[in-house]
Design an enzyme around this catalytic site. Structure first.
Site, PDB file in Angstrom:
ATOM      1  N   ASP A  49      -3.079  -8.429  -7.648  1.00  0.00           N
ATOM      2  CA  ASP A  49      -2.148  -8.211  -8.754  1.00  0.00           C
ATOM      3  C   ASP A  49      -2.625  -8.801 -10.077  1.00  0.00           C
ATOM      4  O   ASP A  49      -1.832  -9.070 -10.971  1.00  0.00           O
ATOM      5  CB  ASP A  49      -0.753  -8.760  -8.406  1.00  0.00           C
ATOM      6  CG  ASP A  49       0.342  -8.125  -9.246  1.00  0.00           C
ATOM      7  OD1 ASP A  49       0.191  -6.954  -9.641  1.00  0.00           O
ATOM      8  OD2 ASP A  49       1.350  -8.813  -9.534  1.00  0.00           O
ATOM      9  N   ASP A  92      -1.533  -1.415  -5.056  1.00  0.00           N
ATOM     10  CA  ASP A  92      -2.142  -1.675  -6.377  1.00  0.00           C
ATOM     11  C   ASP A  92      -3.643  -1.888  -6.348  1.00  0.00           C
ATOM     12  O   ASP A  92      -4.291  -1.868  -7.408  1.00  0.00           O
ATOM     13  CB  ASP A  92      -1.508  -2.893  -7.080  1.00  0.00           C
ATOM     14  CG  ASP A  92       0.002  -2.800  -7.212  1.00  0.00           C
ATOM     15  OD1 ASP A  92       0.539  -1.684  -7.090  1.00  0.00           O
ATOM     16  OD2 ASP A  92       0.633  -3.844  -7.443  1.00  0.00           O
ATOM     17  N   ASP A 116      11.360  -7.953  -8.051  1.00  0.00           N
ATOM     18  CA  ASP A 116      10.000  -7.666  -8.503  1.00  0.00           C
ATOM     19  C   ASP A 116       9.354  -8.883  -9.149  1.00  0.00           C
ATOM     20  O   ASP A 116       8.135  -8.930  -9.305  1.00  0.00           O
ATOM     21  CB  ASP A 116      10.005  -6.530  -9.532  1.00  0.00           C
ATOM     22  CG  ASP A 116      10.429  -5.209  -8.926  1.00  0.00           C
ATOM     23  OD1 ASP A 116      10.004  -4.903  -7.800  1.00  0.00           O
ATOM     24  OD2 ASP A 116      11.185  -4.467  -9.584  1.00  0.00           O
TER      25      ASP A 116
END
Length: 329
Positions: free
Chosen positions: A118, A156, A303
């Site tokens: 991330d 991701d 989130d």
């Protein structure tokens, strides 16, 4: 640290010792969602001790019957488990896989521990290095045994290679690790693997994903995953996915529909208000190359510390209730 907290909570739930962002719902989205609520439409395992299930019981005891009924729109649906990278994933994976097998269902998991995860944002972390990741994914895979399982691999990770967020010096290692992870997971006889490919609003030119996905081993996977932890509508995502599938020689894909019932809120990808649950998990997608609609992001888990939310991965009952209240019946 937030993933550790999340994992310990999930372990407790199983009775052990203890995710970037346009469109609105179409008529087809609404009809698909209604169809998905039909009894017996999902082959996936439902965790009876999920945070949503515990919340429903708590609110029922507190006399909040209407809220408890609403939150069961989440509690009664299968959602993916995200074993933490900070601890051995095997106990959680084995417990869920075994429980699913006893019920004749498929357990859904997310493997999310790639090094440099991330890009240092809300879900920063991941394995310390490539060897640590290989050890972690090996334990994860081994714990699946012969159970029917579906694994969404590394949300991701490929898209962050494509958009440049992950520094270039890590790209080759990341793609190699992803390929090795696919190969290891596919050694389990009944495990399906879907390599994450971001979402339709992130890498808008899907052709840019083709070569990175190939270098990361997509040809050995069962397919790719789209919209994980995002809000793009099912129609937009399916159109995008079909185009990418064609470029990959007909690879199938799965779509995260957990929170896309109202589509995205422009400019807000982290805990956007006013969102709704999407199509419940089902393999009845109406599209030959879409293997399933899944709830990969666990509805009601934050989130990150934005829009008033707690740390990433923490259960947020108020947000969960809003998602359920806004959902189509």
């Amino acid at each position: 640290m937030t993933r550790l907290i999340h994992a310990l909570a999930a372990l407790a739930a199983l009775g052990l010792a203890a995710g970037c962002s346009s469109g609105t719902d179409t008529a087809s989205d609404v009809e698909a969602r209604k169809a998905g609520y039909a009894a017996g439409s999902s082959p996936f395992w439902v965790d009876p001790e999920s945070p949503a299930a515990r919340q429903a019981r708590l609110w029922q005891r507190q006399g909040r019957g209407q809220d408890a009924e609403l939150i069961r729109r989440i509690a009664d649906r299968p959602v993916a488990l995200w074993p933490a990278g900070e601890i051995d994933p095997a106990p959680m994976v084995k417990a869920a896989a075994s429980a699913a097998s006893r019920e004749g269902k498929t357990a859904v998991f997310v493997a999310y521990n790639i090094p440099h995860r991330d890009c240092g944002q809300h879900s920063a972390g991941g394995a310390a290095d490539g060897n640590a990741y290989r050890e972690w994914i090996g334990k994860f895979a081994g714990a699946l045994g012969e159970a029917e399982a579906l694994v969404v691999l590394e949300p991701d990770a490929v898209a962050h290679v494509v958009d440049g967020c992950t520094p270039g010096e890590y790209h080759a290692e990341r793609e190699q690790l992803l390929g090795e992870a696919i190969a290891r997971l596919k050694r389990q006889p009944n495990t399906k693997v879907y390599l994450d490919a971001g979402n339709a609003d992130w890498i808008q030119e899907s052709a840019k994903l083709v070569e990175p996905l190939k270098r990361a081993g997509i040809e050995q996977a069962d397919g790719f995953a789209l919209n994980v932890s995002n809000f793009q509508t099912t129609e937009v995502t399916t159109t995008y996915g079909v185009r990418l599938a064609e470029a990959l020689g007909g690879k199938h894909f799965v779509v995260d529909t957990s929170r896309n019932g109202s589509g995205p809120l422009p400019g807000v990808w982290c805990n956007p208000p006013g969102r709704a649950l999407g199509t419940p998990p089902t393999t009845g997608t109406g599209e030959p190359v879409v293997d399933a609609f899944l709830w990969v992001k666990r509805p009601g888990e934050s989130d990150g510390t934005c829009e008033g939310g707690p740390a990433a991965g923490r259960w947020w009952p108020e947000y969960a209730l809003e998602l359920a209240r806004n959902a189509e019946d």
